[in-house]
Motif scaffolding. Sequence first.
Motif, PDB file in Angstrom:
ATOM      1  N   VAL A 121       0.876  -1.165   0.000  1.00  0.00           N
ATOM      2  CA  VAL A 121       0.000   0.000   0.000  1.00  0.00           C
ATOM      3  C   VAL A 121       0.913   1.215   0.000  1.00  0.00           C
ATOM      4  O   VAL A 121       1.815   1.316   0.837  1.00  0.00           O
ATOM      5  N   THR A 122       0.710   2.128  -0.965  1.00  0.00           N
ATOM      6  CA  THR A 122       1.570   3.303  -1.051  1.00  0.00           C
ATOM      7  C   THR A 122       0.744   4.577  -1.093  1.00  0.00           C
ATOM      8  O   THR A 122      -0.379   4.600  -1.577  1.00  0.00           O
ATOM      9  N   TYR A 123       1.347   5.642  -0.584  1.00  0.00           N
ATOM     10  CA  TYR A 123       0.755   6.974  -0.680  1.00  0.00           C
ATOM     11  C   TYR A 123       1.870   7.964  -0.947  1.00  0.00           C
ATOM     12  O   TYR A 123       2.833   7.986  -0.192  1.00  0.00           O
ATOM     13  N   PRO A 124       1.781   8.766  -1.981  1.00  0.00           N
ATOM     14  CA  PRO A 124       0.782   8.682  -3.045  1.00  0.00           C
ATOM     15  C   PRO A 124       1.075   7.475  -3.946  1.00  0.00           C
ATOM     16  O   PRO A 124       1.851   6.609  -3.563  1.00  0.00           O
ATOM     17  N   HIS A 125       0.493   7.473  -5.126  1.00  0.00           N
ATOM     18  CA  HIS A 125       0.704   6.369  -6.059  1.00  0.00           C
ATOM     19  C   HIS A 125       2.197   6.159  -6.307  1.00  0.00           C
ATOM     20  O   HIS A 125       2.911   7.091  -6.652  1.00  0.00           O
ATOM     21  N   TRP A 126       2.658   4.914  -6.143  1.00  0.00           N
ATOM     22  CA  TRP A 126       4.088   4.627  -6.294  1.00  0.00           C
ATOM     23  C   TRP A 126       4.573   4.914  -7.702  1.00  0.00           C
ATOM     24  O   TRP A 126       5.669   5.447  -7.890  1.00  0.00           O
ATOM     25  N   LEU A 127       3.788   4.574  -8.722  1.00  0.00           N
ATOM     26  CA  LEU A 127       4.245   4.768 -10.097  1.00  0.00           C
ATOM     27  C   LEU A 127       4.384   6.252 -10.418  1.00  0.00           C
ATOM     28  O   LEU A 127       5.413   6.692 -10.916  1.00  0.00           O
ATOM     29  N   ARG A 128       3.373   7.027 -10.115  1.00  0.00           N
ATOM     30  CA  ARG A 128       3.428   8.463 -10.390  1.00  0.00           C
ATOM     31  C   ARG A 128       4.575   9.119  -9.621  1.00  0.00           C
ATOM     32  O   ARG A 128       5.311   9.928 -10.167  1.00  0.00           O
ATOM     33  N   ALA A 129       4.728   8.763  -8.347  1.00  0.00           N
ATOM     34  CA  ALA A 129       5.797   9.335  -7.527  1.00  0.00           C
ATOM     35  C   ALA A 129       7.165   8.986  -8.101  1.00  0.00           C
ATOM     36  O   ALA A 129       8.073   9.830  -8.138  1.00  0.00           O
ATOM     37  N   THR A 130       7.326   7.766  -8.592  1.00  0.00           N
ATOM     38  CA  THR A 130       8.608   7.355  -9.167  1.00  0.00           C
ATOM     39  C   THR A 130       8.843   8.028 -10.512  1.00  0.00           C
ATOM     40  O   THR A 130       9.948   8.497 -10.793  1.00  0.00           O
ATOM     41  N   GLU A 131       7.813   8.091 -11.350  1.00  0.00           N
ATOM     42  CA  GLU A 131       7.944   8.748 -12.659  1.00  0.00           C
ATOM     43  C   GLU A 131       8.369  10.199 -12.519  1.00  0.00           C
ATOM     44  O   GLU A 131       9.094  10.721 -13.372  1.00  0.00           O
ATOM     45  N   ASN A 132       7.938  10.858 -11.455  1.00  0.00           N
ATOM     46  CA  ASN A 132       8.228  12.276 -11.244  1.00  0.00           C
ATOM     47  C   ASN A 132       9.438  12.503 -10.356  1.00  0.00           C
ATOM     48  O   ASN A 132       9.598  13.585  -9.791  1.00  0.00           O
ATOM     49  N   SER A 133      10.300  11.511 -10.239  1.00  0.00           N
ATOM     50  CA  SER A 133      11.473  11.625  -9.367  1.00  0.00           C
ATOM     51  C   SER A 133      12.756  11.363 -10.150  1.00  0.00           C
ATOM     52  O   SER A 133      12.715  10.945 -11.309  1.00  0.00           O
ATOM     53  N   ALA A 134      13.853  11.560  -9.485  1.00  0.00           N
ATOM     54  CA  ALA A 134      15.165  11.254 -10.077  1.00  0.00           C
ATOM     55  C   ALA A 134      15.353   9.753 -10.262  1.00  0.00           C
ATOM     56  O   ALA A 134      16.297   9.319 -10.921  1.00  0.00           O
ATOM     57  N   GLU A 135      14.453   8.946  -9.717  1.00  0.00           N
ATOM     58  CA  GLU A 135      14.530   7.488  -9.792  1.00  0.00           C
ATOM     59  C   GLU A 135      13.780   6.911 -10.987  1.00  0.00           C
ATOM     60  O   GLU A 135      13.676   5.699 -11.132  1.00  0.00           O
ATOM     61  N   ALA A 136      13.237   7.748 -11.856  1.00  0.00           N
ATOM     62  CA  ALA A 136      12.370   7.298 -12.955  1.00  0.00           C
ATOM     63  C   ALA A 136      13.022   6.224 -13.828  1.00  0.00           C
ATOM     64  O   ALA A 136      12.343   5.309 -14.297  1.00  0.00           O
ATOM     65  N   ALA A 137      14.322   6.277 -14.041  1.00  0.00           N
ATOM     66  CA  ALA A 137      15.003   5.299 -14.899  1.00  0.00           C
ATOM     67  C   ALA A 137      14.900   3.879 -14.345  1.00  0.00           C
ATOM     68  O   ALA A 137      14.960   2.909 -15.108  1.00  0.00           O
ATOM     69  N   ARG A 138      14.698   3.721 -13.045  1.00  0.00           N
ATOM     70  CA  ARG A 138      14.573   2.383 -12.452  1.00  0.00           C
ATOM     71  C   ARG A 138      13.329   1.660 -12.960  1.00  0.00           C
ATOM     72  O   ARG A 138      13.256   0.436 -12.923  1.00  0.00           O
ATOM     73  N   LEU A 139      12.341   2.398 -13.435  1.00  0.00           N
ATOM     74  CA  LEU A 139      11.128   1.772 -13.960  1.00  0.00           C
ATOM     75  C   LEU A 139      11.421   0.949 -15.206  1.00  0.00           C
ATOM     76  O   LEU A 139      10.678   0.017 -15.528  1.00  0.00           O
ATOM     77  N   ASP A 140      12.523   1.259 -15.907  1.00  0.00           N
ATOM     78  CA  ASP A 140      12.902   0.504 -17.110  1.00  0.00           C
ATOM     79  C   ASP A 140      13.251  -0.935 -16.795  1.00  0.00           C
ATOM     80  O   ASP A 140      13.327  -1.772 -17.690  1.00  0.00           O
ATOM     81  N   GLU A 141      13.478  -1.256 -15.521  1.00  0.00           N
ATOM     82  CA  GLU A 141      13.821  -2.631 -15.109  1.00  0.00           C
ATOM     83  C   GLU A 141      12.614  -3.557 -15.132  1.00  0.00           C
ATOM     84  O   GLU A 141      12.751  -4.764 -15.009  1.00  0.00           O
ATOM     85  N   PHE A 142      11.409  -2.998 -15.293  1.00  0.00           N
ATOM     86  CA  PHE A 142      10.181  -3.786 -15.237  1.00  0.00           C
ATOM     87  C   PHE A 142       9.526  -3.917 -16.593  1.00  0.00           C
ATOM     88  O   PHE A 142       9.546  -2.984 -17.391  1.00  0.00           O
ATOM     89  N   HIS A 143       8.955  -5.089 -16.840  1.00  0.00           N
ATOM     90  CA  HIS A 143       8.232  -5.356 -18.100  1.00  0.00           C
ATOM     91  C   HIS A 143       7.015  -6.199 -17.774  1.00  0.00           C
ATOM     92  O   HIS A 143       6.956  -6.871 -16.745  1.00  0.00           O
ATOM     93  N   GLU A 144       6.031  -6.179 -18.678  1.00  0.00           N
ATOM     94  CA  GLU A 144       4.842  -7.001 -18.457  1.00  0.00           C
ATOM     95  C   GLU A 144       5.216  -8.470 -18.450  1.00  0.00           C
ATOM     96  O   GLU A 144       5.998  -8.913 -19.288  1.00  0.00           O
ATOM     97  N   ALA A 145       4.670  -9.190 -17.500  1.00  0.00           N
ATOM     98  CA  ALA A 145       4.979 -10.619 -17.378  1.00  0.00           C
ATOM     99  C   ALA A 145       4.038 -11.429 -18.232  1.00  0.00           C
ATOM    100  O   ALA A 145       2.968 -11.033 -18.574  1.00  0.00           O
TER     101      ALA A 145
END
Length: 129
Positions: free
Chosen positions: A105-129
């Motif tokens: 459970v995250t607040y605010p939304h984990w994806l939006r918070a990550t996309e809008n941060s300096a950590e956004a490039a880490r999202l590239d590590e994930f793909h649809e399974a």
Amino acid sequence: MAAVERFASKTTTSWFQRLDQQVFLGDVVDQTSGAEMSVGFGRYGKGERNPWKVTYDEALIVTKGSFTVEGPEGPVTAGVGEVIYLRADTEVLYVANEETELVYVTYPHWLRATENSAEAARLDEFHEA
């Protein structure tokens, strides 16, 4: 989205995998739901590790296995029925001590918070399974 809903990991329709690891995440409440938080399920194979910077507040509820979060003050481990809380802006390492399932459970939304941060490039590590 209804005012009251129930979710189960087996009904999660979209899972994302980290690289080629046995690390799978599936949101059931996300930024498209109209809610202010995210809720989802995680599945980790025994021994899997996932380095991350939490850019949101997060609670992890272990439903199967044993899970450790290594943070700045050292490791915190939880078993079935226990919760680990993480504060925003914390560098962590998620570790599955055994095959583990959990609810996040995250607040605010984990994806939006990550996309809008300096950590956004880490999202590239994930793909649809």
